[in-house]
Scaffold this motif. Structure first.
Motif, PDB file in Angstrom:
ATOM      1  N   GLN A 178     -32.293  25.692 -21.638  1.00  0.00           N
ATOM      2  CA  GLN A 178     -31.186  26.577 -21.280  1.00  0.00           C
ATOM      3  C   GLN A 178     -30.836  27.529 -22.419  1.00  0.00           C
ATOM      4  OE1 GLN A 178     -29.253  26.415 -18.001  1.00  0.00           O
ATOM      5  NE2 GLN A 178     -31.404  25.868 -17.756  1.00  0.00           N
ATOM      6  N   VAL A 179     -31.725  27.610 -23.370  1.00  0.00           N
ATOM      7  CA  VAL A 179     -31.532  28.518 -24.501  1.00  0.00           C
ATOM      8  C   VAL A 179     -32.663  29.540 -24.465  1.00  0.00           C
ATOM      9  CG1 VAL A 179     -31.392  28.682 -27.014  1.00  0.00           C
ATOM     10  CG2 VAL A 179     -30.557  26.631 -25.865  1.00  0.00           C
ATOM     11  N   PRO A 180     -32.336  30.839 -24.519  1.00  0.00           N
ATOM     12  CA  PRO A 180     -33.435  31.821 -24.530  1.00  0.00           C
ATOM     13  C   PRO A 180     -34.404  31.540 -25.688  1.00  0.00           C
ATOM     14  CG  PRO A 180     -31.289  32.903 -24.329  1.00  0.00           C
ATOM     15  CD  PRO A 180     -31.018  31.464 -24.594  1.00  0.00           C
ATOM     16  N   ASN A 208     -30.106  39.978 -22.402  1.00  0.00           N
ATOM     17  CA  ASN A 208     -29.362  38.710 -22.412  1.00  0.00           C
ATOM     18  C   ASN A 208     -28.712  38.471 -23.780  1.00  0.00           C
ATOM     19  OD1 ASN A 208     -31.657  38.256 -23.801  1.00  0.00           O
ATOM     20  ND2 ASN A 208     -32.240  36.376 -22.747  1.00  0.00           N
ATOM     21  N   ILE A 268     -34.386  33.422 -29.073  1.00  0.00           N
ATOM     22  CA  ILE A 268     -33.211  33.330 -29.941  1.00  0.00           C
ATOM     23  C   ILE A 268     -33.594  32.741 -31.303  1.00  0.00           C
ATOM     24  CG2 ILE A 268     -32.195  31.025 -29.568  1.00  0.00           C
ATOM     25  CD1 ILE A 268     -29.641  32.505 -28.748  1.00  0.00           C
ATOM     26  N   ALA A 316     -25.402  34.715 -26.462  1.00  0.00           N
ATOM     27  CA  ALA A 316     -26.542  34.687 -25.530  1.00  0.00           C
ATOM     28  C   ALA A 316     -26.203  33.707 -24.420  1.00  0.00           C
ATOM     29  CB  ALA A 316     -27.804  34.240 -26.280  1.00  0.00           C
ATOM     30  N   PRO A 317     -26.868  33.842 -23.266  1.00  0.00           N
ATOM     31  CA  PRO A 317     -26.601  32.869 -22.196  1.00  0.00           C
ATOM     32  C   PRO A 317     -27.216  31.517 -22.546  1.00  0.00           C
ATOM     33  CG  PRO A 317     -28.248  34.465 -21.498  1.00  0.00           C
ATOM     34  CD  PRO A 317     -27.829  34.871 -22.875  1.00  0.00           C
ATOM     35  N   ILE A 318     -26.384  30.586 -22.853  1.00  0.00           N
ATOM     36  CA  ILE A 318     -26.853  29.252 -23.250  1.00  0.00           C
ATOM     37  C   ILE A 318     -26.133  28.224 -22.386  1.00  0.00           C
ATOM     38  CG2 ILE A 318     -26.883  27.557 -25.142  1.00  0.00           C
ATOM     39  CD1 ILE A 318     -27.055  30.020 -27.059  1.00  0.00           C
ATOM     40  N   ASP A 319     -26.901  27.375 -21.739  1.00  0.00           N
ATOM     41  CA  ASP A 319     -26.338  26.362 -20.838  1.00  0.00           C
ATOM     42  C   ASP A 319     -25.403  26.981 -19.801  1.00  0.00           C
ATOM     43  OD1 ASP A 319     -27.762  24.399 -22.132  1.00  0.00           O
ATOM     44  OD2 ASP A 319     -26.142  23.963 -23.543  1.00  0.00           O
TER      45      ASP A 319
END
Lengths: 292, 204
Positions: free
Chosen positions: A28-30, B129, A33, B151-154
């Motif tokens: 669930q983490v890009p 994102n 990143i 950032a989109p996390i979980d």
């Protein structure tokens, strides 16, 4: 229907059915990143004297802990906040020549005019700068113009990182600039008596120590290697001030504190309507800084 | 041969699903209000608390801040390539230790000093994102620019990078860890982190 089409439809249905459970299986983490480099204020500062610097850092650290911080605490305990603010305002007002010359040497005449206006208002209506009549001292001049910034504008590199006894982190360029400033552009340097010059200068430095110590210890205490933490924070902080050149620092500062926050552009946000209003035509702005 | 096709197909399908899931999870709303509310909530939790109360509140604070701060991602990014030095158990431990150190220091600072005030200056997407929130923190008569990158996390926007007055928190720790591992070991790092946590607790 070919096998491939059947597979495609089966997969589509499976996709729809499995999306929710799969979200648990998928990261669930890009991914990118972890490849993204931390935003940097510029190239690292050369540190060829690290052995000497670390020795001086330890010396200063002990000095700050055993002597300077207790003295700073005593000052804040004994002197109430309002007089301390007046003293800080007064000494900040005395720093006007350094900021004025710093602006002029960079061709930043807007900034020089604003600094002059602030100085006159504070000196006259603010009783010699004790009161913040211009309303600008509520916030410190983080990136006030100086000789060091002027030298950087001219393309003079920082030289190398230096930790000086008592003074702390600096660079070769900054130590030269500060030396020249304190000799030529600091009004107490023109007092006749050496004892007065030293006393006023020492008190000016001392009255800043509560804030400086607070900043120093907050960085040091959370660090694994305090020497590197202080060096890099200090350098990034200075470099950031030097890079934010789209709007002169003093103009940014004055506009930021005078108007409501939602009317301010972000630093470097030249698309904001307010930023466009603040900026002089490009031809009138100082040349883009060459850094290092 | 068929088996090989099946494997490729399975991988492609799984990859597609993950991509779909990731895009489906990219939140659309501006994360600034939630970030501000979270930080102000943390400040309210800590303001005026004694060191003992602050200490007792750390697990709650961590859970609270975890709603908008990706602490695990921040820690992993801080280690950069040094992350590979840890085994799985060490990774969990180092996330816990460094997270605790940062939270303790933050908590001690807030609990003992003036209450910081946060103002959002700019909030904007900076990529498909990625989001950037530029804020001003007014603290003890100083105005400090703090930039949060999210950032989109979980399933929600979370902070993965913090820049304070031009100084990058992740970059600063990375320099420290790089220097550490040039001369010292993983075990020494753990000892140092535990010692630091004790020091911050005692000093606060």
């Amino acid at each position: 229907m070919s096998m491939y089409v059947r597979v495609f439809f089966t997969a589509s249905i499976a996709l729809a059915l499995l999306t929710v459970p799969l979200k648990e299986l998928c990261a669930q983490v890009p991914d990118d990143i972890f490849d993204e480099e931390p935003v940097s204020s510029g190239p690292p500062l050369p540190d060829p004297f690290e052995t000497f610097n670390r020795y001086m850092f330890d010396f200063n650290d002990q000095l700050y802990e055993d002597l300077i911080q207790p003295a700073a605490n005593f000052y804040t305990d004994v002197v109430p906040a309002a007089p301390r603010r007046g003293i800080a305002n007064f000494f900040r007002n005395l720093g006007y020549p350094q900021r004025f010359v710093g602006n002029v040497l960079q061709g930043n005449f807007d900034g020089a005019v604003l600094e002059t206006r602030e100085f006159l208002v504070n000196s006259i209506a603010g009783v010699g700068g004790i009161f913040d009549a211009a309303g600008t001292a509520e916030v410190e001049h983080f990136h006030a113009e100086s000789l060091d910034r002027a030298f950087a504008t001219w393309g003079v590199g920082p030289g190398a990182y230096l930790v000086l006894p008592f003074i702390g982190p600096t660079t070769i360029r900054q130590s030269v600039a500060d030396g020249l400033s304190s000799y030529f552009l600091y009004p107490p340097a023109y007092l006749n008596e050496t004892a007065y010059r030293v006393a006023v200068g020492a008190f000016d430095t001392f009255q800043q120590t509560p804030r400086l110590m607070d900043n120093y210890f907050s960085v040091r205490d959370g660090a694994i290697d305090p020497y590197i933490a202080v060096r890099d924070y200090n350098w990034a902080f200075r470099a950031r001030g030097l890079h934010d050149r789209e709007t002169p620092a003093s103009v940014q500062f004055l506009h930021q504190h005078q108007a409501r926050p939602d009317k301010h552009p972000a630093v470097g946000d030249t698309t904001h309507p307010a930023a466009k209003r603040q900026l002089p035509p490009r031809a009138q702005r100082p040349a883009q800084r060459r850094w290092h | 041969m068929i088996s090989a096709y099946n494997k490729v197909f399975t991988i492609l399908l799984f990859g597609s699903l993950c991509t779909f899931a990731a895009f489906a999870d990219t939140p659309k709303e501006d994360p600034a209000p939630a970030l501000q509310a979270n930080i102000e909530g943390a400040v309210a939790m800590l303001s005026g608390k004694s060191p003992e109360q602050t200490e007792a509140m750390l697990p709650e604070l961590r859970a609270h801040m975890g709603e908008t701060f990706a602490i695990e991602v921040l820690v992993q990014r801080a280690f950069g390539r040094n992350w590979q030095r840890f085994n799985e158990a060490q990774r969990e431990e180092v996330i816990d230790l460094l997270g605790r150190l940062l939270l303790r220091q933050y908590a001690a600072h807030i609990a003992s000093g003036a209450t910081p005030e946060m103002t959002i200056r700019t909030s904007r997407p900076i990529g498909p994102n990625r989001w950037e929130v530029i804020s001003t923190i007014t603290y003890q008569r100083e105005r400090i620019e703090v930039i949060y990158r999210l950032a989109p996390i979980d399933g929600s926007w979370k902070v993965y990078d913090i820049i304070v007055e031009g100084a990058n928190l992740v970059g600063n720790y990375r320099s420290q860890f790089d220097a550490h591992f040039q001369r010292r070991s993983v075990a020494e790092l753990f000892d140092m982190l535990r010692e630091k946590i004790r020091e911050v607790a005692v000093e606060s």
